[in-house]
Design a protein around this motif. Structure first.
Motif, mmCIF file in Angstrom:
data_model
loop_
_atom_site.group_PDB
_atom_site.id
_atom_site.type_symbol
_atom_site.label_atom_id
_atom_site.label_comp_id
_atom_site.label_asym_id
_atom_site.label_seq_id
_atom_site.Cartn_x
_atom_site.Cartn_y
_atom_site.Cartn_z
ATOM 1 N N GLU A 42 0.861 -1.180 0.000
ATOM 2 C CA GLU A 42 0.000 0.000 0.000
ATOM 3 C C GLU A 42 0.888 1.217 0.000
ATOM 4 O O GLU A 42 1.861 1.280 0.741
ATOM 5 C CB GLU A 42 -0.850 0.013 1.263
ATOM 6 N N LEU A 45 -2.524 5.296 2.885
ATOM 7 C CA LEU A 45 -3.463 4.808 3.890
ATOM 8 C C LEU A 45 -4.431 5.963 4.159
ATOM 9 O O LEU A 45 -4.033 7.122 4.240
ATOM 10 C CB LEU A 45 -2.741 4.409 5.184
ATOM 11 N N ARG A 81 -2.553 1.360 10.219
ATOM 12 C CA ARG A 81 -2.631 -0.018 9.733
ATOM 13 C C ARG A 81 -3.538 -0.856 10.618
ATOM 14 O O ARG A 81 -4.093 -1.861 10.171
ATOM 15 C CB ARG A 81 -1.231 -0.659 9.698
#
Lengths: 142, 449
Positions: A42, A45, A81
């Motif tokens: 990723e 975020l 996360r």
């Protein structure tokens, strides 16, 4: 002092030694499960109106850029996360500081409070929540 | 008495005695051989002289076979002319004349028969006559008897003397070993403060006793430590458990609504965690002390560890209005367990931060020095009185002013255990004011490449 947990290599295997709190085990299992799900790389975020770019290391909330220290950035990344989940102080110590013990000073609390101040500057809605002193949670809806 | 013969010193004495005996026998043998040779030589010389005289007399015609003083007692003569007729013959019957003559002995030889030993010499004269002179070896018998007697006496005295020495030496040894044995029994029966008395002679028993005493000191110290730690553990855990119980009891009695109960449970959990933390710390110290982590040692950058710690603790010190300075040399590598090393340094730094008031200056430095790496954590806080400096590394030891601050009292014990594991020397000194902790990483632990 010692969190009761030891990781032979950060991010690989985590060994919880007795005695451990059930809440800690649960939080760790959830973190592991998420890591399995999010194996793809990723670069961004997002949580509510907060967005961080892992590549350029830029943070912004509602188009307003936020300037973070490297350690603050890693702290935020770790919380992001694990968004909407409770993160334990010892987990942050291991993942952000590589400290495999429990310091007696506000090693986590001080940066968290600074991070909260920076992220909330100009906003009324809190994103980082402190749960019973030693647990943290990022939740846009809370 | 049986014990006496079974001692090492008795066996050693007997062994020495046997060796001495062999030595005496060899010496004696050589002496005997020299004496006998001398006697033989004298007899031979006499016989040669006799033969010469008799030969001269015979050749000049003055030889009178009937002269009773022709030969001395113990000496015998045989004279045979060329035709085989005996001119003179007074050899004893035991001697085999024919064999002698047939062999025409040029040199003297010992002759043995049942009762007497002879030595004889034979010559051939120019006219074909043969002469034999024999001598009874009486002198040799005297020598043999003398030597035999002396030898028996020497043998007897050596056996008696060496046995006596063995018994004496063994008795002395047994007495000292006996003292040590008695004391060992005494110590096993619980008198751990007893020590073996020294005689001040600095002999092997004194040195053995000294080492045993030192060993006993060490054991006593360790036992005392174990005893004290057990008491401390019991005491330090009873206090929070009692408090926890009182709080729960209070909640049970006074709580009126759900929130009251929840608050009580939260408090109980926090206190419970503190107790668990003490246990974890104890286990951690035991684990580090067992030396297991040594296998995981690797070359780690002390500079990096210290930089991370500095960066982490600067805001903490700031918050407490303290200032943190650091002078860290670059590229410092040590052979260590990174996690433990980090924990050790953090423990020391946190001690400085937590036990010092505002405005305290805390400094952290690390540099290369002869034989290793030197690291210093110093503060200008209240410091530690000199008499207490050794004690603060003991488990649960806390200085009076810090009794009220939170903490298990095990932080420095863990520091000490980690330092021991890494062969790091810790030195506490006065920072005027404050405490100065100096850590020395010897080269053996700094880099093993």
């Amino acid at each position: 002092m010692n969190s009761g947990s030891r990781a032979s290599k950060p991010g690989e295997t985590t060994i919880l030694t007795k005695p451990f709190a059930f809440s800690e085990l649960k939080a760790r299992i959830e973190a592991l499960r998420r890591r399995l799900h999010l194996q793809m790389i990723e670069t961004r975020l997002r949580l509510g109106d907060l967005e961080i770019d892992l590549f350029t290391r830029k943070v912004s909330r509602g188009e307003i850029p936020i300037d973070l220290q490297p350690r603050e950035f890693r702290l935020l990344e770790c919380l992001m996360r694990n968004a909407e989940r409770v993160v334990i102080r010892t987990m942050l110590l291991e993942q952000v500081w590589k400290f495999y013990f429990d310091p007696r000073t506000s090693v986590v609390e001080t940066p968290i409070s600074r991070l909260r101040t920076k992220i909330n500057k100009g906003f009324t809605h809190h994103l980082i929540h402190v749960v019973r002193g030693v647990r943290y949670c990022m939740d846009p809806d809370a | 008495m049986r014990n006496l013969f079974r001692t090492t010193s008795f066996r050693l004495t007997i062994f020495t005695a046997v060796l001495f005996l062999v030595f005496v026998i060899v010496t004696f043998g050589i002496y005997y051989w020299i004496a006998v040779s001398y006697v033989y030589q004298r007899i031979d010389e006499e016989m040669v002289w006799k033969i010469q005289t008799l030969t001269q007399e015979y050749q000049s015609g003055a030889f009178d076979p009937s002269d009773p003083d022709l030969v001395e007692p113990g000496t015998y003569l045989l004279l045979q002319d060329a035709s085989g007729r005996f001119i003179a013959k007074n050899l004893p019957k035991e001697l085999d004349v024919q064999r002698w003559l047939s062999q025409l002995l040029p040199e003297s030889i010992p002759m043995n028969n049942a009762s007497k030993t002879f030595r004889a010499k034979a010559v051939s004269l120019p006219d074909g006559s043969r002469m034999v002179v024999a001598s009874e070896l009486h002198d040799i018998h005297v020598v043999n008897e003398f030597f035999g007697e002396v030898f028996v006496w020497i043998l007897v005295s050596i056996v008696i003397l060496s046995s006596g020495c063995g018994v004496l030496v063994s008795t002395i040894t047994l007495r000292r070993v006996g003292e040590i044995n008695l004391l060992a029994r005494d110590i096993m029966n619980g008198h751990l403060n007893r020590r073996i008395p020294l005689r001040g002679t600095n002999d092997e028993f004194d040195r053995l006793s000294m080492n045993l005493n030192l060993m006993l000191d060490q054991i006593e110290k360790l036992m005392e430590q174990v005893r004290r730690v057990s008491i401390d553990v019991a005491h330090d855990l009873r206090t929070p458990l009692t408090r926890l119980r009182q709080r729960l009891e209070g909640a049970r009695r006074q709580a009126r609504c759900m929130e009251d109960y929840e608050r009580a449970i939260d408090n109980a959990l926090i206190q419970n965690d503190e107790i668990l933390e003490t246990f974890s710390a104890l286990l951690r110290i035991a684990y580090v002390g067992s030396g297991v982590d040594r296998q995981r040692f690797e070359d780690v950058s002390l500079t990096d560890i210290l930089e991370t710690i500095r960066e982490t603790y600067e805001p903490i010190a700031d918050e407490r209005k303290q200032s943190l300075f650091s002078t860290i040399e670059s590229g410092l590598i040590v052979h260590a367990d990174k996690k433990l090393l980090t924990q050790m340094i953090v423990n020391l730094l946190e001690n400085a931060i937590r036990h010092s008031p505002a405005e305290t200056q805390i400094s952290m430095s690390a540099s290369r020095t002869t034989g290793g790496v030197m690291m210093v954590v110093a503060d200008t806080g209240p410091g530690v009185p000199e008499v207490e400096r050794d004690k603060i590394f003991q488990p649960f030891y806390r200085l009076e002013p810090s009794r009220t601050t939170s903490g298990s009292g095990l932080g420095l014990s863990l520091v000490s255990a980690i330092a021991d594991l890494h062969d790091i020397t810790i030195n506490l000194s006065d920072n005027c004011p404050g405490l100065r902790v100096t850590l020395f990483f010897p080269t053996t632990s700094t880099c093993k490449r």
